[in-house]
Design an enzyme around this catalytic site. Structure first.
Site, short mmCIF file in Angstrom:
data_model
loop_
_atom_site.label_atom_id
_atom_site.label_comp_id
_atom_site.label_asym_id
_atom_site.label_seq_id
_atom_site.Cartn_x
_atom_site.Cartn_y
_atom_site.Cartn_z
N ASN A 1 33.07 11.77 37.72
CA ASN A 1 31.70 11.96 37.79
C ASN A 1 30.52 11.15 36.97
O ASN A 1 29.31 11.21 37.14
CB ASN A 1 31.15 13.19 38.03
N CYS A 2 30.96 10.21 36.00
CA CYS A 2 30.26 9.40 35.28
C CYS A 2 29.64 8.08 35.97
O CYS A 2 30.31 7.74 36.57
CB CYS A 2 31.02 8.90 33.93
N ASP A 3 28.41 8.05 35.78
CA ASP A 3 27.88 6.93 36.62
C ASP A 3 28.19 5.62 36.15
O ASP A 3 28.48 4.64 36.95
CB ASP A 3 26.24 7.04 36.36
#
Length: 114
Positions: free
Chosen positions: A9-11
């Site tokens: 879920n890291c951009d």
């Protein structure tokens, strides 16, 4: 096949994986949160790039460390902290075989693959 390490879920991870997908580059994703990180591999990356480049100093996990932990960090303490808190590892780490790249830069990816 290439391997990309990080947190789903890291951009920045999303940008890197989208770039790879858009350029039809096959890769295997290793999620630190689900699978952890191997200490030997982490030490190898630290040797190749320096431990300083592996530490994610922009995230909330870094800010949650005590002032003493942040001020007195060295290679060994950094590795221990990254093993205990995978969010402290800068993302993504892209393993393309003979070497790894840390972080995402579309121009650099373009130079590597196109």
């Amino acid at each position: 096949m290439y391997k990309i390490y990080g947190i789903k879920n890291c951009d920045t991870m999303k940008k890197a994986m989208t770039w790879l997908d858009e350029h039809d580059i096959a890769y295997q994703f290793h999620d630190y949160k689900k699978s952890g990180v191997d200490e030997k591999l982490l030490r190898q990356w630290a040797e190749e790039h320096g431990w300083e480049s592996l530490v994610n100093r922009k995230g909330t996990t870094w800010r949650k460390l005590t002032e003493s932990e942040r001020d007195n960090i060295d290679k060994e303490s950094a590795i221990k902290l990254m093993l205990a808190n995978s969010s402290l590892i800068r993302r993504p780490v892209l393993d393309i075989g003979p070497f790894v790249r840390i972080g995402f830069d579309s121009d650099e990816y373009h130079e590597l693959f196109i």
